[in-house]
Design an enzyme around this catalytic site. Structure first.
Site, PDB file in Angstrom:
ATOM      1  N   TYR A 149      29.426  33.438  52.997  1.00  0.00           N
ATOM      2  CA  TYR A 149      30.593  33.526  53.882  1.00  0.00           C
ATOM      3  C   TYR A 149      30.559  34.775  54.767  1.00  0.00           C
ATOM      4  O   TYR A 149      31.493  35.016  55.527  1.00  0.00           O
ATOM      5  CB  TYR A 149      31.917  33.345  53.130  1.00  0.00           C
ATOM      6  N   PRO A 190      23.595  35.202  47.715  1.00  0.00           N
ATOM      7  CA  PRO A 190      23.629  34.313  46.543  1.00  0.00           C
ATOM      8  C   PRO A 190      24.838  33.385  46.579  1.00  0.00           C
ATOM      9  O   PRO A 190      25.910  33.765  47.039  1.00  0.00           O
ATOM     10  CB  PRO A 190      23.765  35.282  45.353  1.00  0.00           C
ATOM     11  N   ARG A 201      37.293  37.570  38.630  1.00  0.00           N
ATOM     12  CA  ARG A 201      38.119  37.825  39.815  1.00  0.00           C
ATOM     13  C   ARG A 201      38.151  36.653  40.788  1.00  0.00           C
ATOM     14  O   ARG A 201      39.076  36.523  41.583  1.00  0.00           O
ATOM     15  CB  ARG A 201      37.606  39.064  40.548  1.00  0.00           C
TER      16      ARG A 201
HETATM   17  C1  HXC Z   1      46.152  41.474  45.161  1.00  0.00           C
HETATM   18  C2  HXC Z   1      45.199  43.430  44.386  1.00  0.00           C
HETATM   19  C3  HXC Z   1      44.464  42.712  43.403  1.00  0.00           C
HETATM   20  C4  HXC Z   1      44.646  41.281  43.340  1.00  0.00           C
HETATM   21  C5  HXC Z   1      43.968  44.808  43.216  1.00  0.00           C
HETATM   22  N1  HXC Z   1      44.856  44.713  44.224  1.00  0.00           N
HETATM   23  N2  HXC Z   1      43.693  43.594  42.694  1.00  0.00           N
HETATM   24  N3  HXC Z   1      46.020  42.814  45.253  1.00  0.00           N
HETATM   25  N4  HXC Z   1      45.479  40.713  44.244  1.00  0.00           N
HETATM   26  N5  HXC Z   1      43.994  40.540  42.453  1.00  0.00           N
HETATM   27  C6  HXC Z   1      45.422  45.810  45.007  1.00  0.00           C
HETATM   28  C7  HXC Z   1      46.213  46.758  44.132  1.00  0.00           C
HETATM   29  O1  HXC Z   1      47.522  46.267  43.907  1.00  0.00           O
HETATM   30  C8  HXC Z   1      46.209  48.012  44.975  1.00  0.00           C
HETATM   31  O2  HXC Z   1      47.143  47.956  46.029  1.00  0.00           O
HETATM   32  C9  HXC Z   1      44.847  47.966  45.631  1.00  0.00           C
HETATM   33  O3  HXC Z   1      44.391  46.623  45.532  1.00  0.00           O
HETATM   34  C10 HXC Z   1      43.858  48.868  44.942  1.00  0.00           C
HETATM   35  O4  HXC Z   1      43.770  48.483  43.592  1.00  0.00           O
HETATM   36  P1  HXC Z   1      43.041  49.415  42.527  1.00  0.00           P
HETATM   37  O5  HXC Z   1      42.930  48.662  41.261  1.00  0.00           O
HETATM   38  O6  HXC Z   1      43.700  50.755  42.480  1.00  0.00           O
HETATM   39  O7  HXC Z   1      41.621  49.635  43.220  1.00  0.00           O
HETATM   40  P2  HXC Z   1      40.250  50.037  42.614  1.00  0.00           P
HETATM   41  O8  HXC Z   1      40.422  50.634  41.245  1.00  0.00           O
HETATM   42  O9  HXC Z   1      39.522  50.794  43.625  1.00  0.00           O
HETATM   43  O10 HXC Z   1      39.544  48.607  42.369  1.00  0.00           O
HETATM   44  C11 HXC Z   1      38.887  47.932  43.405  1.00  0.00           C
HETATM   45  C12 HXC Z   1      38.982  46.415  43.221  1.00  0.00           C
HETATM   46  C13 HXC Z   1      38.585  46.001  41.799  1.00  0.00           C
HETATM   47  C14 HXC Z   1      38.122  45.765  44.279  1.00  0.00           C
HETATM   48  C15 HXC Z   1      40.453  46.041  43.450  1.00  0.00           C
HETATM   49  O11 HXC Z   1      38.709  44.595  41.638  1.00  0.00           O
HETATM   50  C16 HXC Z   1      37.189  46.429  41.465  1.00  0.00           C
HETATM   51  O12 HXC Z   1      36.967  47.586  41.087  1.00  0.00           O
HETATM   52  N6  HXC Z   1      36.207  45.536  41.554  1.00  0.00           N
HETATM   53  C17 HXC Z   1      34.796  45.875  41.305  1.00  0.00           C
HETATM   54  C18 HXC Z   1      34.045  44.737  40.735  1.00  0.00           C
HETATM   55  C19 HXC Z   1      34.166  43.450  41.494  1.00  0.00           C
HETATM   56  O13 HXC Z   1      35.150  43.205  42.202  1.00  0.00           O
HETATM   57  N7  HXC Z   1      33.198  42.557  41.331  1.00  0.00           N
HETATM   58  C20 HXC Z   1      33.237  41.272  42.010  1.00  0.00           C
HETATM   59  C21 HXC Z   1      32.383  41.328  43.200  1.00  0.00           C
HETATM   60  S1  HXC Z   1      31.989  39.670  43.571  1.00  0.00           S
HETATM   61  P3  HXC Z   1      48.640  48.600  45.964  1.00  0.00           P
HETATM   62  O14 HXC Z   1      49.172  48.452  47.353  1.00  0.00           O
HETATM   63  O15 HXC Z   1      49.391  47.768  44.949  1.00  0.00           O
HETATM   64  O16 HXC Z   1      48.485  50.015  45.531  1.00  0.00           O
HETATM   65  C22 HXC Z   1      31.506  39.572  45.112  1.00  0.00           C
HETATM   66  C23 HXC Z   1      30.822  38.284  45.350  1.00  0.00           C
HETATM   67  C24 HXC Z   1      30.998  37.761  46.729  1.00  0.00           C
HETATM   68  O17 HXC Z   1      31.668  40.414  45.916  1.00  0.00           O
HETATM   69  C25 HXC Z   1      30.372  36.398  46.856  1.00  0.00           C
HETATM   70  C26 HXC Z   1      30.939  35.344  45.961  1.00  0.00           C
HETATM   71  C27 HXC Z   1      30.305  33.975  46.082  1.00  0.00           C
END
Ligand code: HXC
Length: 283
Positions: A149, A190, A201
């Site tokens: 995407y 991928p 997630r």
């Molecule tokens: C809405 C959300 C949310 C959700 C977090 N937020 N999760 N909003 N829905 N599910 C909001 C929070 O409320 C907050 O806003 C802001 O995002 C920051 O959240 P934090 O938890 O403080 O951020 P942080 O600790 O930096 O975490 C980053 C993250 C987290 C992206 C939100 O999920 C993470 O660390 N992910 C890393 C691993 C990951 O995501 N792996 C998957 C990658 S897969 P407010 O305004 O409330 O403060 C991928 C594949 C793509 O990329 C291709 C697929 C086919």
């Protein structure tokens, strides 16, 4: 592994998000092929566990906790890797952040959380590595993990789609700009490869996970070794003339959605017989 076991001998490979999921799977594969590893990620305990596993199999593994959203910290980490190994040859931009959400529900901080990891973090790491390779005249290779995407766009993961599109643009831009410095840029897109981080997630219910499999024409998800084999080839010297290319590995998933008539796979043989009778005859 289909390769000679010295394919990546003498290469120092930095993998962001290297302590878990596909990052760790790539680390294991590259290590088996002779690479020395530098793994970075935000969680120290996860990195220590990965280091323990890899070093118990004789794979040299340097670890450092790092948030790639902090350019100064990225730069310091590359110093530390060079101090440890004497050089850096390959950067794998694997770290990502993502979650599904209707876009109108996102806060600005939510947008930043994803875009700062995926786009800014990837660009920071690439910039820090490129500055070094250009100053040293050594060259290097950057492998970017993107997604299909990045070029189609996708609802419900808009910050990720925007950021991955930027990473793809970076791949193609620097492939040209930095080629005279012997710096290669390659990317992998991928499809569904189940990992805890992504699946929790993006596919939080069993129904969503099943639907993800059904979307793939091959009716299965990817196996980690299929991705790591491709990645190993792309960062190896065998792929030295591949520059600016993105290789999709998704069982045909994105084309399934793109082809106008692909949903006809639901038509039964009996329905096809009926369709044939409804076609205009030669006049
Ligand atoms: C809405 C959300 C949310 C959700 C977090 N937020 N999760 N909003 N829905 N599910 C909001 C929070 O409320 C907050 O806003 C802001 O995002 C920051 O959240 P934090 O938890 O403080 O951020 P942080 O600790 O930096 O975490 C980053 C993250 C987290 C992206 C939100 O999920 C993470 O660390 N992910 C890393 C691993 C990951 O995501 N792996 C998957 C990658 S897969 P407010 O305004 O409330 O403060 C991928 C594949 C793509 O990329 C291709 C697929 C086919």
């Amino acid at each position: 592994m289909i390769f000679r076991d010295d394919l990546l001998d003498q290469k120092v490979v930095l993998i962001t998000g290297g302590g878990t999921g596909l990052g760790l799977a790539m680390a294991e594969a590259f290590g088996q092929l002779g690479a020395s590893l530098a793994l970075v990620g935000r969680r120290q305990e996860v990195l220590e566990q990965a280091q323990h596993e890899l070093e118990s199999r004789g794979i040299p593994t340097f670890i450092q906790s790092l948030d790639i959203r902090d350019y100064e910290a990225v730069d310091r980490t590359m110093d530390a890797i060079e101090n440890h190994y004497g050089r850096l040859d390959v950067l794998v931009n694997n770290a990502a952040g993502n979650f599904i959400s209707p876009t109108e529900r996102l806060s600005p901080r939510a947008v930043d959380a994803v875009v700062n990891i995926v786009l800014h973090g990837t660009l920071y790491c690439t910039l820090a590595a490129g500055k070094r390779w250009i100053a040293q005249g050594t060259g290097g290779t950057v492998l970017n993990i993107v997604t299909t995407y990045a070029w189609t766009g996708s609802g419900y993961v808009v910050p990720s789609a925007v950021a991955k599109a930027g990473v793809l643009a970076m791949t193609r831009s620097l492939a040209v700009e930095w080629a005279p410095h012997h710096i290669r840029q390659v990317a992998i897109a991928p499809g569904p490869f189940p990992t805890e981080g992504a699946w929790s997630r993006l596919m939080p219910t069993p129904d969503m996970a099943q639907a993800a499999v059904e979307r793939v024409p091959m009716k299965r998800v990817g196996r980690p070794e299929e991705l790591t084999t491709l990645a190993a080839y792309l960062i190896s010297d065998a792929a030295d003339y591949i520059n600016g290319e993105v290789v999709t590995i998704d069982g045909g998933e994105w084309l399934q959605g793109a082809g106008q008539f692909n949903a006809l796979d639901r038509v039964t043989p009996e329905q096809w017989d009926m369709v044939r009778t409804m076609m205009p005859k030669k006049s």
